[in-house]
Design a protein around this motif. Structure first.
Motif, short mmCIF file in Angstrom:
data_model
loop_
_atom_site.label_atom_id
_atom_site.label_comp_id
_atom_site.label_asym_id
_atom_site.label_seq_id
_atom_site.Cartn_x
_atom_site.Cartn_y
_atom_site.Cartn_z
N LYS A 61 0.83 -1.21 0.00
CA LYS A 61 0.00 0.00 0.00
C LYS A 61 0.87 1.26 0.00
N ALA A 62 2.00 1.20 0.73
CA ALA A 62 2.90 2.34 0.78
C ALA A 62 3.56 2.58 -0.58
N LEU A 63 3.95 1.52 -1.27
CA LEU A 63 4.54 1.66 -2.60
C LEU A 63 3.50 2.16 -3.61
N GLN A 64 2.29 1.67 -3.49
CA GLN A 64 1.22 2.11 -4.38
C GLN A 64 0.95 3.60 -4.19
N LYS A 65 1.09 4.06 -2.95
CA LYS A 65 0.88 5.48 -2.65
C LYS A 65 1.98 6.33 -3.26
N ARG A 66 3.21 5.82 -3.28
CA ARG A 66 4.34 6.58 -3.84
C ARG A 66 4.28 6.59 -5.36
N PHE A 67 3.80 5.50 -5.96
CA PHE A 67 3.69 5.42 -7.43
C PHE A 67 2.23 5.16 -7.80
N PRO A 68 1.39 6.19 -7.71
CA PRO A 68 -0.06 6.00 -7.93
C PRO A 68 -0.43 5.66 -9.38
N ASP A 69 0.46 5.93 -10.34
CA ASP A 69 0.14 5.70 -11.75
C ASP A 69 0.20 4.22 -12.12
N VAL A 70 0.78 3.40 -11.27
CA VAL A 70 0.92 1.97 -11.58
C VAL A 70 -0.42 1.30 -11.34
N SER A 71 -0.98 0.69 -12.39
CA SER A 71 -2.31 0.10 -12.26
C SER A 71 -2.38 -1.34 -12.78
N LYS A 72 -1.55 -1.71 -13.74
CA LYS A 72 -1.62 -3.05 -14.31
C LYS A 72 -1.07 -4.08 -13.32
N ARG A 73 -1.61 -5.28 -13.41
CA ARG A 73 -1.22 -6.32 -12.46
C ARG A 73 0.28 -6.65 -12.56
N LYS A 74 0.79 -6.79 -13.81
CA LYS A 74 2.20 -7.14 -13.97
C LYS A 74 3.10 -6.04 -13.43
N GLU A 75 2.69 -4.77 -13.68
CA GLU A 75 3.49 -3.65 -13.19
C GLU A 75 3.44 -3.59 -11.67
N LYS A 76 2.28 -3.89 -11.10
CA LYS A 76 2.18 -3.90 -9.64
C LYS A 76 3.08 -4.96 -9.02
N ARG A 77 3.12 -6.12 -9.68
CA ARG A 77 3.95 -7.20 -9.17
C ARG A 77 5.43 -6.78 -9.16
N GLU A 78 5.84 -6.07 -10.22
CA GLU A 78 7.22 -5.58 -10.26
C GLU A 78 7.44 -4.48 -9.23
N LEU A 79 6.44 -3.62 -9.05
CA LEU A 79 6.57 -2.53 -8.08
C LEU A 79 6.72 -3.07 -6.67
N PHE A 80 5.88 -4.06 -6.33
CA PHE A 80 5.91 -4.59 -4.97
C PHE A 80 7.20 -5.36 -4.67
N SER A 81 7.92 -5.74 -5.73
CA SER A 81 9.17 -6.47 -5.53
C SER A 81 10.37 -5.54 -5.33
N LEU A 82 10.13 -4.22 -5.29
CA LEU A 82 11.22 -3.29 -5.02
C LEU A 82 11.77 -3.47 -3.60
N ILE A 83 10.89 -3.81 -2.68
CA ILE A 83 11.26 -3.93 -1.27
C ILE A 83 11.30 -5.39 -0.87
N SER A 84 12.23 -5.73 -0.01
CA SER A 84 12.43 -7.11 0.42
C SER A 84 11.16 -7.71 1.03
N SER A 85 10.99 -9.00 0.81
CA SER A 85 9.84 -9.70 1.39
C SER A 85 9.94 -9.80 2.91
N GLY A 86 11.12 -9.51 3.46
CA GLY A 86 11.27 -9.54 4.91
C GLY A 86 10.83 -8.26 5.59
N ALA A 87 10.42 -7.24 4.81
CA ALA A 87 10.00 -5.98 5.41
C ALA A 87 8.77 -6.16 6.29
#
Length: 428
Positions: free
Chosen positions: A94-120
């Motif tokens: 949700k925090a990444l989506q807030k920083r990059f609000p223009d990202v809407s496609k599922r594939k792009e979201k998947r790449e966006l959410f992978s910017l930060i480690s899964s251990g966060a």
């Protein structure tokens, strides 16, 4: 007659000149060999440091995290089951989506959410448990980036060009935007020194392996030093000189040259299969390394005892001391610096061993930090072996950094041995 003497002198002079030239060549060959060896060591260190120094830094991304109870699915923070099943990674998304609000496609979201480690998500859970008042509030945090992002960001500006790897152009654009906004940075990698092993390179650390090495060396030192010193004292001061003691001495010298993996097989057969000691615990690792280091400690302790002048023993006996008092009050104190030096060298050898520990199962993937001698654990050399076999590129720098830490410990231990020998030894 004069001509004969002159001829003889010239022959001797030519012979001496030839010998001097041969001696100079021999010295030159020796200096070249030393220089070549030092050059190889220097190249090795340059390669290790070049690959591993970046592992001491980690990439972090700044995001505004809102601890939304609806996203988490938590109604009661005291309910351990709710907290365990809560979607803390959803807060990151949700925090990444807030920083990059223009990202809407599922594939792009998947790449966006992978910017930060899964251990966060685990880090957020720990923060909320420590500070329950954060529920419903927004907090600005620096969270660890994914290993692919970390590798790419560290390689920006390098001579060979940035290593893109699995970082797509889309993610590269987001990273550039984060850099322009000052929301991405490199900082000291505390995770490397405070966490255990992990499948994710950005979450992996050496603390678990370091604690495993510590517990293993404690067991090794506790058993090998007193046994080794006692054996050396008996062989040098009390044992009769016959075929049996000669056989024991020969076997001790032979054991010092036995490949270390043989001791691992011996430990597997005796300690694990016969005595049923659990695998992959510091206790069995220490027992195996005790067998391996005993010959080294016995040999060095005997050499230290031999170095004590016979006049010390004779003077003690002359004033009425018993053989045991001579050993305990005079010989041992004077030989102790040499014994300590041998023990430290033996411990350094044990710290760098891998093969015998692989045979007793200390190659297991251990995430938790060991808390005792019977907890599952691994050691630094085995951890390096595991990381070197991992396919992720980020583990290359982790491997080199762990080698640097291990080399630092080995250099410290050998330096300590040299300092003790120089400071405490007596010249007779």
């Amino acid at each position: 007659m004069t001509e004969i003497k002159r001829s003889h002198a010239e022959t001797i002079q030519r012979s001496l000149s030839k010998r001097y030239r041969a001696e100079k060549r021999f010295r030159a060959y020796g200096m070249m060999a030393i220089a070549f060896g030092l050059l190889c060591v220097a190249l090795l260190f340059v390669d290790i440091i070049g690959k591993g120094h970046k592992a001491f830094l980690e990439t972090s991304i700044q995001v505004d995290v809102t601890y939304d109870a609806e996203v988490l699915g938590i109604t009661d923070l005291q309910n351990k089951q709710q907290v365990a099943l809560a979607d803390f990674q959803g807060l990151v998304k949700k925090a990444l989506q807030k920083r990059f609000p223009d990202v809407s496609k599922r594939k792009e979201k998947r790449e966006l959410f992978s910017l930060i480690s899964s251990g966060a998500g685990y880090e957020l859970r720990e923060r909320l448990l420590r500070r329950p008042e954060l529920m419903g509030q927004t907090e600005t945090l620096w969270l660890i980036a994914d290993d692919d992002v970390d590798t790419y960001y560290k390689s920006i500006g390098s001579k060979g060009g940035a290593f893109t790897g699995r970082t797509s152009e889309l993610r590269q654009g987001w990273i550039d935007q984060l850099e322009q906004d000052g929301a991405i940075r490199l900082g000291f990698n505390t995770t490397f020194f405070t966490s255990g092993d992990s499948r994710e390179p950005e979450q992996a650390g050496i603390w678990g392996a370091a604690m495993g090495s510590l517990f293993t060396l404690v067991v090794t030192l506790t058993l090998s030093f007193p046994i080794g010193v006692s054996a050396a004292v008996y062989l040098e001061e009390f044992a009769p000189k016959n075929r049996w003691t000669d056989l024991i001495e020969v076997n001790i010298n032979n054991l010092a040259a036995v490949p270390s993996i043989i001791f691992g097989l011996l430990g597997l057969a005796i300690f694990i299969n016969f005595f049923q000691v659990p695998r992959s615990v510091p206790l069995v690792g220490g027992l195996v390394l005790t067998l391996m280091t005993l010959p080294t400690i016995i040999i060095s302790s005997r050499a230290a005892i031999k170095a004590v002048p016979p006049s010390i023993r004779e003077a003690a006996i002359g004033v009425g001391a018993s053989p045991m008092q001579v050993v305990l009050h005079h010989v041992l104190p004077l030989a102790m610096p040499g014994m300590l030096t041998g023990a430290i060298i033996g411990m350094a050898q044990a710290l760098g061993e891998t093969a015998p520990l692989l045979m007793i199962g200390m190659v297991a993937f251990i995430v938790d930090i060991p808390g005792g001698f019977t907890d599952p654990a691994t050691v630094l050399p085995v951890q390096i072996f595991l990381w070197a076999d991992s396919p992720e590129r980020a583990f290359i720098e982790k491997t080199s950094a762990a080698i640097m830490v291990l080399l630092a410990f080995l250099i410290m231990m050998n330096t300590l041995a040299v300092v003790l020998r120089k400071k405490l030894e007596r010249r007779w």
